[in-house]
Structure formats: C-alpha cells, structure tokens
Scaffold this motif. Sequence first.
Motif, PDB file in Angstrom:
ATOM      1  N   LYS A  33      15.517 102.436  82.109  1.00 25.32           N
ATOM      2  CA  LYS A  33      15.225 103.281  83.263  1.00 25.32           C
ATOM      3  C   LYS A  33      16.543 103.589  83.959  1.00 25.32           C
ATOM      4  O   LYS A  33      17.264 102.676  84.376  1.00 25.32           O
ATOM      5  CB  LYS A  33      14.263 102.560  84.220  1.00 25.32           C
ATOM      6  CG  LYS A  33      13.889 103.387  85.449  1.00 25.32           C
ATOM      7  CD  LYS A  33      12.948 102.603  86.365  1.00 25.32           C
ATOM      8  CE  LYS A  33      12.586 103.429  87.598  1.00 25.32           C
ATOM      9  NZ  LYS A  33      11.672 102.675  88.502  1.00 25.32           N
ATOM     10  N   MET A  34      16.859 104.853  84.077  1.00 24.08           N
ATOM     11  CA  MET A  34      18.130 105.255  84.657  1.00 24.08           C
ATOM     12  C   MET A  34      17.918 105.750  86.098  1.00 24.08           C
ATOM     13  O   MET A  34      16.852 106.286  86.415  1.00 24.08           O
ATOM     14  CB  MET A  34      18.764 106.360  83.811  1.00 24.08           C
ATOM     15  CG  MET A  34      18.935 105.972  82.347  1.00 24.08           C
ATOM     16  SD  MET A  34      19.928 104.499  82.095  1.00 24.08           S
ATOM     17  CE  MET A  34      21.538 105.137  82.520  1.00 24.08           C
ATOM     18  N   PRO A  35      18.871 105.563  86.997  1.00 23.15           N
ATOM     19  CA  PRO A  35      20.198 104.992  86.751  1.00 23.15           C
ATOM     20  C   PRO A  35      20.279 103.478  86.962  1.00 23.15           C
ATOM     21  O   PRO A  35      21.350 102.912  86.889  1.00 23.15           O
ATOM     22  CB  PRO A  35      21.057 105.719  87.780  1.00 23.15           C
ATOM     23  CG  PRO A  35      20.116 105.911  88.943  1.00 23.15           C
ATOM     24  CD  PRO A  35      18.765 106.142  88.355  1.00 23.15           C
ATOM     25  N   SER A  36      19.153 102.814  87.254  1.00 23.41           N
ATOM     26  CA  SER A  36      19.195 101.375  87.528  1.00 23.41           C
ATOM     27  C   SER A  36      19.446 100.551  86.277  1.00 23.41           C
ATOM     28  O   SER A  36      19.774  99.370  86.365  1.00 23.41           O
ATOM     29  CB  SER A  36      17.882 100.930  88.179  1.00 23.41           C
ATOM     30  OG  SER A  36      16.793 101.131  87.281  1.00 23.41           O
ATOM     31  N   MET A  37      19.274 101.152  85.064  1.00 25.01           N
ATOM     32  CA  MET A  37      19.488 100.488  83.764  1.00 25.01           C
ATOM     33  C   MET A  37      18.544  99.309  83.557  1.00 25.01           C
ATOM     34  O   MET A  37      18.876  98.341  82.881  1.00 25.01           O
ATOM     35  CB  MET A  37      20.942 100.050  83.606  1.00 25.01           C
ATOM     36  CG  MET A  37      21.923 101.194  83.572  1.00 25.01           C
ATOM     37  SD  MET A  37      23.572 100.700  83.077  1.00 25.01           S
ATOM     38  CE  MET A  37      24.006  99.596  84.416  1.00 25.01           C
ATOM     39  N   GLU A  38      17.378  99.384  84.134  1.00 17.15           N
ATOM     40  CA  GLU A  38      16.350  98.358  83.914  1.00 17.15           C
ATOM     41  C   GLU A  38      15.710  98.573  82.535  1.00 17.15           C
ATOM     42  O   GLU A  38      15.395  99.706  82.154  1.00 17.15           O
ATOM     43  CB  GLU A  38      15.294  98.454  85.002  1.00 17.15           C
ATOM     44  CG  GLU A  38      14.113  97.509  84.806  1.00 17.15           C
ATOM     45  CD  GLU A  38      12.992  97.792  85.788  1.00 17.15           C
ATOM     46  OE1 GLU A  38      11.904  97.186  85.641  1.00 17.15           O
ATOM     47  OE2 GLU A  38      13.180  98.632  86.690  1.00 17.15           O
ATOM     48  N   ILE A  39      15.534  97.498  81.789  1.00 18.00           N
ATOM     49  CA  ILE A  39      14.913  97.583  80.468  1.00 18.00           C
ATOM     50  C   ILE A  39      13.403  97.709  80.645  1.00 18.00           C
ATOM     51  O   ILE A  39      12.746  96.786  81.126  1.00 18.00           O
ATOM     52  CB  ILE A  39      15.266  96.368  79.604  1.00 18.00           C
ATOM     53  CG1 ILE A  39      16.780  96.328  79.336  1.00 18.00           C
ATOM     54  CG2 ILE A  39      14.506  96.400  78.274  1.00 18.00           C
ATOM     55  CD1 ILE A  39      17.233  95.144  78.501  1.00 18.00           C
TER      56      ILE A  39
END
Length: 812
Positions: free
Chosen positions: A351-357
């Motif tokens: 999930k961008m931009p938080s970079m959560e998988i």
Amino acid sequence: MIRGGRSYVLSPPAFSNDAKRLLVCTANSVTIFSTATGLPVLSLDGHTALVTAVIVVPASTPASKILCYCWTASLDGTIRYWDFSVPELIKIINVNLPIISMVIPSLLSQTAETNDKSPKTFAYLSVENTKEPEKESGKALRGQIKKCNLTNSRMAGGMTLSETKQPEIITVSSSGKYFGIQFKRKLRIWKVPTAESERAVVKKITLHHTKNMNVLAFHPTQRIVAAGDVTGRILIWRGFGDRTFADGDGLVSRRLTNNEEERPGVRGDDDADSCTTWHWHSAEVNVLFFSSDGAYLYSGGKEGVLVVWQLDTGRKKFLPRIGSPLLWFTDSPDPSLSSISCADNQIHLLKMPSMEILKSISGIKLPCSFPEMCNGLQSGIAFDCNAGLVALRTENYCIQLYSLFDDRGISEVVVCERNHQPGDEITVVVTLAVLSLDGSMMSTAEVKLPEEGLGGLVCLKFWALGSQNKEFSLSTIVYEPHRDAGISAIAFHPTRPMAVSSSYGGDFKVWVCNNGIQEMDKPLPNSGWTCHAVGSYKKKPMTAATFSTDGSVLAVAAETVITLWDADKNILVAVIGETLMPVVNLTFAGKSEYLVSASWGSKPQLSIWSMSKLSVSWSYMLHVEAIASAADMSFFAALALLPESSKCNETSLKGRDGVILLFNASDPVPIFTWSVKKAKGGALAFIQANQFAIDENELDGKPHQSLLAYVNGDHEYLLFDPQGKEAKEHSTIRQEGLGDLEEAGKFGYASIYGELPQFDPKRKQASWVPSAPLERPWETVFSGSSHNLPPLTKLCSVFLESLLEKRTVNVD
C-alpha cells in the motif's frame, strides 16, 4: 497430473489496467493472481519454454481500462498476444531465437489521440544468438538487442542495435522515449525514434562507471537515469544525452556545456550534466524504480530492505525486515498499489505511500545453501501425506508448509528467531524437519555452528499443531540431546506420540509426549516431551532410524549394520545384514515384511531386507536420494541418480540425471520406471488423493488411493498416479523442467543395467553343484555364511564321520 512449485520471481510481474489482477511469469505459463485475495484465477498456457516477459497493453482512455490484452515473450523464441480476460491466444510471432527480455516503448508513448491510420507497434528484444558457435576463448557475443515489428509479425530486417557477451535485461522509461541496458561498467541508452519504422535510426549514448552495474531506472519526466552497482552505490546522471538527444524529445533539458569542471562526477566525455553518488546499501543493488511523479527513488538489494530516497534532498526512509533479498519493484496504474518481488519466491503487494504489506503471494521456497560441513545432509523435505502438504527448510531459519494440491504457501514456522542478515556468515543451520504421520506433530533439529572451534550447539525441538488455527507452536526444546553429537535422523511413531532421534555420537533416544487435556486452539498444557529410553550398538554412529507401519518394530542403522528394537521395552530384538557403506535412509515397505535401506558413499547401495529371514532379499548398486512407501501397499518408490557411465549419451537423456523406480518389495524388477531431471536433492512421497484436486486437474477420471509426489532439487514438483493411464502413456513431459517421464525401455532401468536376459525353460540345468572340500574342524562347520557351506549331502557325511572318535589300543 498436477504440477507446481514454479518460481514467481525470475521475471518482473505486471498489473492489469484496473490493478485488480497481477500477471506473473511462472515457468512456461503466465499465472494471473487476484490482488484482493492473492490467489490464482487464470493461466495463460501455450509457451513451450520459460516465459521471460509479460507486458500489459495500457489503457489509452479511462473507459478502456476494462480491456485485458498483453504480450508475452519466451525462451521458445515466440512472442504471443493474448486476451487474458477469457483467456484467448490471438497472435503468435516467431523470432526463432530465445528471448531474454522485451520492452514495447510505443505502448507507453501512445496518447488518447486517434489517427486515421494507427501507428505500427515495435518491440525491442534482448535475444541469445544461439547460431553463434561457442568459442574456446569465451569471447563470443551471444547477446543481441534486436527490433521486431509486432504489427506485421516480423523482425526489422538486419537491425542489431547492440551485441554483448551475454543477453542483458532491457529497461524502458515510463514515457516510452528511452530504453537501455547495463553492461559491466557501462550504461547503453537508446532514444526511441519519434516516427517509428523498421529503418528508423536509433540514437545511442554510453555512460561509464568504475564498478559493474546491476540495474538502471529512468526518471518519468526529466532526462535523469539512475544505476546501482555491485558495491551498493547508487549513481544518478542528470541531463544525460543533452548533446545527442536534445532535438525536441519533450523532456526537461539542462543547459549544454562542454566544460568538465561544470560536469561534476561525469567521467570522460560522457553525455551528461552531472553524476551524483548515494551510498546506503552494504551489498549489490538489485532494485531501482522512480515513483510516478519522479519525486522519489526506490532501491533495494540483499539486505531485504526497501529504501525510499527523496530525489531533491537525498533523504531516505525504509521498509525493513522484508526477510529476503529484493529482485523487482513493479508500479501499478493505481498509485496506491505496488508490488515487490523477493528472492524467497514471494511477491508482496504494498500500500503506497505508507509501504504497508497488504497481501503476499507465496511460492514454494527455493533450496537453501549450507556450509560445506553440512553438505552430507538429506534434502530436509518432509511430507504430510494425509493433507497433501510439504515442509521445506528456508533461508531465514523457518519451515514453510506448502500445499501440493493448491500450489501455494500455507504458513511458516519460525524455528530460530533471527533477522535476515545476508552480510553475515551462516551461524545457524536447520538440519532436519520431520512431520508425524497425521501431521499433528513436527520435530526440527538445528545446529549453531562453532566459531573458531568453540561454541557449537545442537538443539532438538518438538512442535504441536493447533486444532483451530492450524499453526505449529513450540512444545519442547532439548539442548544437546546427544551430548555434543549431531542428529542424523528423526522419526515419529505411526500411531502414538513417540519419536526417536539418532546421532552420530553412537546412541539413539526414544522420546514420548506426556498426555494432557487439550483446550480449544491450544497445545497440550503438559505436552512436554521426555526421554523414554536410550540405546546403542557397539558405540557405532547411528545414521538412520524408522518405525514399522504398525509401530511394533524400531529399526536403527548403526553405520553398516541394521538393528531392530522393541521401542517400548528398549530391547534389542535382532541384528540384520551389513552393507558396504553407511546406511543413510531406512523405510519399511508398507504392509509387507520388507525393510528398505539406502547407503551413500563410494559404493552406494539400495538393499531390501526380509524381516522373516533377517537377511537381504535383493539389492542394487545405486545412489538413492529418497525412498517412499505407502502404508496400505507393499509397493515402494526410489529416486536414484543415474551413474556417470549412463550420462555419456546426452542426446538420449536430454538433461535427465535420475530415475524413479517403482518396485513391489518382493520383486527386484521394477514395475515402472520414469527418468527425471534435477534428481539431486529431490524427494518422494505417496500422498493421499484429494478428491477436489482430482476433479480440478482431471486425474484419469477414476478414484485414486494415493498419488506419487516427486519434488526435484529446485523444489518444482509433480503429482501423478503411478499406475494411472497418464503415467503409463505419456512418454515425455517437458513442462517446468521437471523431467521426462518414460516407461521402462531404453531409459531408466535398462539404461543402467541393460535389458534383462530372457529365461529359457529348456536350458539344461546342472545336475550337481561343485563345492570345495571341507577343511575346518566339525566344531566350526556351521559358523560360516550359508553360501560358503558345502552341499548338505557332503556336509552330513563329513559331520557324522567326525563324530567317530578313533582310538589306538596299546598291547602290552
């Protein structure tokens, strides 16, 4: 037949226009996954070799996002055009050269404007020139960059843009105006002609560096290119091609200058304004990608950390603990969704931009690399035969449970709590992983390697499976279970919570699990494992162990001797046979009276022992990697490596290095023989058939009691009915590199030993058996081996005569 275990990360994936599907190159096909569930939904099958590229045709208007067209390229030398919503193959273009990489810049540069005459579509290919003979000096240029007219389905005649020693990966800019390759210490960048045609001139520049480079990336709006090298440095060239490409390309251009003092970091006469170096990675950089707005640069490598650089300031933030080296970063039409492909055969949706998988697509784990001192270990592959699961050791000290029927990862068990640290030497090795027959228990063995000869530690762990979450939890840890000796084998009792561990230190131990009252979704409260008995035989190293099908007999190999025990009473029942080399594998052949053993060494051997006669029944001089037997049958299967003498005919073997032999334990002649590839490090098991999987894969259309599972050295696998119609009739199976299955004939058994001689019933039989005269005293006449004794007719007369004592009479 069911095939699986493909790699998901050999090539970069591609998102559909609506970002709801992810197209992944998987061996000879393209598998389409749902980004919402992470599960496969469709497959594009048709290529006959590894698929190396998949490119989705982008939507030119918001309304066309529902269109689902893609191009694929393969080592089989073809380019294919698909409608992947059906799926349906639309076009095939024959290139006749293996395609390593492909980009289609014109797809990216297309606008919403429509012309009366639609422009032609061209692709740039990185191919391997197989027509060029290998030179002894190794200077042959087998890598070529070529141009292909996709509209007219033909190659651009005689146009080769570049030649390299090996084919290189092509990278294209998001605007479709530039593409390039990294070749050792050089970047070669081409500008795509504005008016594309087969004869259009393609301009090129070259940028130089002092180290070999692995990856490059283009800025989406400015003439900026970034490259990562083998030392972990990132180089950013700004204003590249100002002198060569500045003729109206539509991108932001820097002022032209020839003054070297005003071109900081640029080497020689390279066509660039400046070159900046960033350094955070401790190892080679494998991933570089600019964000869609060009404000950020993503980088990754062996550390398993995704780094986000702010392009203007150089500031950075991190997505740590991904757990494996990074290989590919893929952006999607949805700016809030991206993917990262990792070396452990996983694709993480971010999930961008938080970079959560958000979701992980887990393929089967690839084989681990072990220190030299651990090279003699077994493959470390265990099976849950009832559930159709396989347990595999991973690089990050885990055990992966993988469904053979669903072809997806189920869960991972963290055996040792350690972060991924690729820069450090391996200090801990998970040597064994074994599952109980019902899959409810697991045991692992790990070794902490000594540092400078000190500090080594062996650890035995027992795990229990939760009834609801179906995940293993740690039950018992035993440090140094066999003093300082390593564990050679672990085996579970088939019907009771009992296990045995054997060691190279000369003993084995029987472990029992204390009974307790189990609560919902929790392990047994008092389910600790304790040592029940200890056994040894002449202080010999114990190299293998197994229980009989009913659990009444425990067989333990003491190097070259097999000992039989009553596990409950810890009583040695019998000692049978002696092999030429130490036994490394023991298995009872199902419900039969036979025990199968495999020995490794300079004189490898497959031996079948009769429990009623306590002697060898038959044997072969074969190096056997794995043995499998079904509890309800008297059959067993052996995976054997082909002798070097049989590998001389490479044309007939076609890369196959092993055979699967299916035996009836009482008969030395195999029932069926299949030749396979990548047998080294492989494993076999008989799996209970899953009716749903049978229906989905159409396994002969009849009920199956059990299927034979073959996992090769690369962890690709195949499930088939060993006595089914398909296994008998299919003489060749080439997909996924699993190896060709062939009936017994000129391959397999016959290729090792030749054709069996025909029995002639009319042959004259010998009327007597020659024997040597008895030279021993009668007291020791029965102490030799049976095959050394004279015939019974001569033995009796000599024995009776020896009882008549001769006396001399003295006459006074």
